[in-house]
Scaffold this motif. Structure first.
Motif, short mmCIF file in Angstrom:
data_model
loop_
_atom_site.label_atom_id
_atom_site.label_comp_id
_atom_site.label_asym_id
_atom_site.label_seq_id
_atom_site.Cartn_x
_atom_site.Cartn_y
_atom_site.Cartn_z
N VAL A 2 37.20 36.20 -50.26
CA VAL A 2 37.17 37.33 -49.36
C VAL A 2 37.09 36.81 -47.93
CG1 VAL A 2 35.88 39.37 -48.65
CG2 VAL A 2 36.06 38.79 -51.07
N ARG A 3 37.96 37.32 -47.10
CA ARG A 3 37.96 36.89 -45.70
C ARG A 3 37.21 37.94 -44.88
NH1 ARG A 3 42.49 33.78 -42.52
NH2 ARG A 3 41.28 33.50 -40.65
N LEU A 4 36.22 37.48 -44.13
CA LEU A 4 35.44 38.37 -43.28
C LEU A 4 36.27 38.84 -42.10
CD1 LEU A 4 32.07 36.40 -43.23
CD2 LEU A 4 32.64 38.42 -44.60
N PRO A 5 36.04 40.06 -41.63
CA PRO A 5 36.76 40.53 -40.44
C PRO A 5 36.47 39.63 -39.25
CG PRO A 5 35.52 42.33 -41.47
CD PRO A 5 35.11 41.06 -42.15
N LEU A 6 37.46 39.50 -38.39
CA LEU A 6 37.29 38.67 -37.20
C LEU A 6 36.40 39.37 -36.18
CD1 LEU A 6 40.96 37.50 -36.70
CD2 LEU A 6 39.09 36.23 -37.75
#
Length: 100
Positions: A2-6
């Protein structure tokens, strides 16, 4: 994975990176630059437009090398606090876009 929001800081840094690469590329074609760096033209286009705000280090190292930029200079430039420089064609600063 899962990629965290920037964060807004990462987005702004990505926009500064894109602007730096566009300036350094000057009149050189995007296609020529991308092929010389060993990346796809679409990857370079996304980085320059800020759509890829956190590109992989080897990608930036390859593009910087082709453009004759030192990584120290790239790092120093993209980590400057936001100035009153707007991304090309935006009509608004990054801070204004993020606030809306």
């Amino acid at each position: 994975m899962v990629r965290l929001p920037l964060t807004s800081a990462e987005v702004e840094r990505g926009e500064r990176l894109g602007a730096l690469l566009r300036r350094a590329r000057g009149g050189r074609s995007m296609l020529e630059t991308a092929l010389d760096a060993g990346v796809s033209p679409e990857t370079l286009r996304k980085i320059e437009s800020g759509r890829v705000a956190t590109p992989a280090f080897p990608t930036i190292a390859a593009i910087a090398d082709v453009l004759g930029l030192s990584l120290d200079a790239v790092w120093a430039e993209i980590n400057q606090p936001e100035r009153d420089v707007e991304p090309v064609g935006s009509g608004r600063s990054a801070r204004e876009r993020l606030a809306s």
